[in-house]
Design an enzyme around this catalytic site. Structure first.
Site, mmCIF file in Angstrom:
data_model
loop_
_atom_site.group_PDB
_atom_site.id
_atom_site.type_symbol
_atom_site.label_atom_id
_atom_site.label_comp_id
_atom_site.label_asym_id
_atom_site.label_seq_id
_atom_site.Cartn_x
_atom_site.Cartn_y
_atom_site.Cartn_z
ATOM 1 N N GLN A 1 7.032 0.290 -15.127
ATOM 2 C CA GLN A 1 5.697 0.841 -15.322
ATOM 3 C C GLN A 1 4.850 0.663 -14.065
ATOM 4 O OE1 GLN A 1 4.244 2.674 -17.502
ATOM 5 N NE2 GLN A 1 2.130 2.467 -16.782
ATOM 6 N N GLU A 2 5.034 -0.457 -13.385
ATOM 7 C CA GLU A 2 4.243 -0.750 -12.188
ATOM 8 C C GLU A 2 4.661 0.107 -10.995
ATOM 9 O OE1 GLU A 2 1.673 -2.506 -11.675
ATOM 10 O OE2 GLU A 2 1.471 -3.769 -13.444
ATOM 11 N N SER A 3 5.967 0.223 -10.747
ATOM 12 C CA SER A 3 6.414 0.822 -9.481
ATOM 13 C C SER A 3 7.578 1.795 -9.602
ATOM 14 C CB SER A 3 6.838 -0.293 -8.524
ATOM 15 O OG SER A 3 8.021 -0.936 -9.024
ATOM 16 N N TYR B 1 -0.849 1.593 -20.730
ATOM 17 C CA TYR B 1 0.048 0.718 -19.962
ATOM 18 C C TYR B 1 0.977 -0.056 -20.894
ATOM 19 C CZ TYR B 1 1.177 -3.203 -16.756
ATOM 20 O OH TYR B 1 1.805 -4.161 -15.999
#
EC number: 4.2.2.n1
Length: 475
Positions: free
Chosen positions: A302-304, A429
């Site tokens: 999800q972050e990168s 998120y």
């Protein structure tokens, strides 16, 4: 002579006064049950087993019901609905808890429990297949499960469309039919909306067509006879669980986060599992600590998108997208080193878990921690307080999730300690990470089943070789 008659009369009277003992049969002793035997089907929203234990909406409710009755739970999974019905009629199981809908046909055969949740019945087809405008154009092209509620729906539709015909599969479950749709083996099937939402994360080619029935209750089934006590216990239990918020919590846990669907993102994630994850999986496992490594991996995606060189205009960098202050806090020198980034992100996420109030139950702590990872623990605490002022449960993720977007509105954030926050993004998120995590769990289970199948084949081959070797040679 008179004296003899008198003696005979006395003897007769004495005999009549003797106590007559009549042997009675002892009452049959029926022991109290020690376990609750629940018949079910395998399915991601019903009941499934993994390396992390047993899961599923029906499983969790059955577990709670058994505890309420002070009985040991015994789950028995059957191959199809027909076998479930037969087991109920023969007394092998006490309850059917298998994600089945409430239909008139089932009411004729069994007693129906209270509604657990509601689903739509939807037509499902593969991307690229002609989009059907009405059910009449699909004669002979629809395949459904034998004894399913979809058969009842089609039977009702047949009354106004006499030419409507369909195919039935007895030895396949809902997930198998959806897999056949995704593979192009069959053109159309009918599925519950929840089942479609869940399986689209693994099979993004699936498409939703006509809605054939709306808001059908999903229920448990009890025996038609001698089940008054069990039914009254189930009703009492259901009222308790509804008032306590358990039903709402399970609905949020299993269904709420899967409603958002992005075909491109899902395809990209499945490709990344094959192409990128193997390089970092051992590192996720090494540094996960008390966190399921798949949740840590889902967070990193999800972050990168598992890009070790990812950068953001806001200054966050690396696989876990750490800020410079956070990197210093967890002792990371190079944020673009993927292994350091995973170590630092895991350490920071574990610290978020430790700092959460003890009132938040274990089953929901991760979602609060992830929201804190995204927008900061202070803003999450503001949302918890806001939930409490609105009469909601500040320790239930479903309630805090509903008020997080309010932190973007001046009317609400001006009264909070930490002010404005993009709460809606935090909700998205967490939901995204939960979907990625569910996909990783599903793929893990598929790989485990594949390995088990290979082992069974190898064992069978070894046994066959030993049998052949043990046979005497023919002269």
């Amino acid at each position: 002579m008179k004296k003899l008659l008198l003696i005979l009369c006395c003897i007769t009277l004495l005999a009549a006064c003797q106590k007559v003992v009549v042997e009675q049969e002892e009452p049959v002793f029926i022991p109290e049950p020690t376990e609750l035997v629940v018949g079910t089907l395998y399915g991601p929203q019903i009941y499934f087993t993994s390396g992390q234990g047993d899961s599923g909406y029906d499983y969790e409710m059955a577990e709670r019901f058994a505890k309420y009755l002070n009985l040991k739970l015994k789950m028995r999974a059957f191959a199809n609905i027909s076998e479930l019905y037969a087991a109920m009629r023969s007394g092998e199981i006490d309850i059917i808890a298998a994600g089945l809908g409430d239909t008139p046909a089932r009411r004729e055969q069994f007693r129906v429990g209270p509604p657990l949740y509601r689903v739509d019945q939807v037509l499902v087809y593969r991307q690229g297949t002609p989009v059907p405008k009405n059910i009449n154009s699909l004669n002979g092209e629809i395949t459904v499960i034998t004894d399913s509620s979809f058969v009842d729906t089609l039977t009702d539709l047949q009354k106004s469309n006499p030419d409507l015909v369909w195919n039935q599969e007895k030895d396949k479950d809902a997930e198998e039919l959806l897999t056949m749709i995704a593979a192009g083996d069959i053109p159309y099937t009918i599925a519950d909306s929840t089942s479609l939402d869940i399986n689209r994360r693994f099979m993004p080619e699936l498409r939703e067509g006509l809605v054939l029935k709306k808001k059908q209750p999903v229920v448990w089934l009890l025996p038609a006879n001698n089940s008054d006590k069990l039914m009254s216990q189930l009703l009492a239990f259901w009222h308790i669980e509804k008032r306590s918020g358990t039903l709402a919590h399970l609905n949020e846990k299993y269904f709420a986060h899967v409603k958002r669907f992005d075909y491109v993102d899902t395809r990209a994630f499945i490709r990344a599992i094959d192409n990128k994850l193997p390089k970092y999986q051992s590192t996720f496992e090494k540094y996960a600590g008390d966190i399921d490594w798949r949740k840590l991996a889902a967070t990193a995606y999800q972050e990168s998108h598992w890009n070790p060189n990812a950068r953001s205009p806001t200054g966050v960098r690396g696989l876990m997208m750490l800020t410079l202050p956070t990197a210093k806090q967890v002792g990371i020198k190079n944020r673009l080193d993927p292994y350091q980034s995973i170590q630092g992100g895991a350490k920071y996420l574990n610290s978020m878990l430790e700092r959460l109030p003890e009132s938040i139950p274990d089953s929901q702590r991760m979602w609060f921690a992830l929201a804190s990872y995204n927008i900061g623990l202070g803003h999450v605490e503001d949302a918890r307080k806001l939930a409490q002022t609105q009469g909601l449960n500040p320790s239930a993720w479903r309630d805090v999730k509903s008020v997080l977007p309010l932190l973007q509105k001046r009317k609400y954030y001006k009264k909070t300690r930490y002010g404005y926050a993009r709460g809606n993004e935090a909700v998205h998120y967490v939901d995204s990470i939960r979907r990625y995590y569910d996909t990783l769990v599903w793929i893990d289970n598929q790989n485990m089943l594949l390995e088990l199948k290979k082992e069974n084949i190898q064992m069978a081959e070894n046994l066959e070789q030993k049998t052949e070797a043990a046979q005497p040679q023919q002269p």
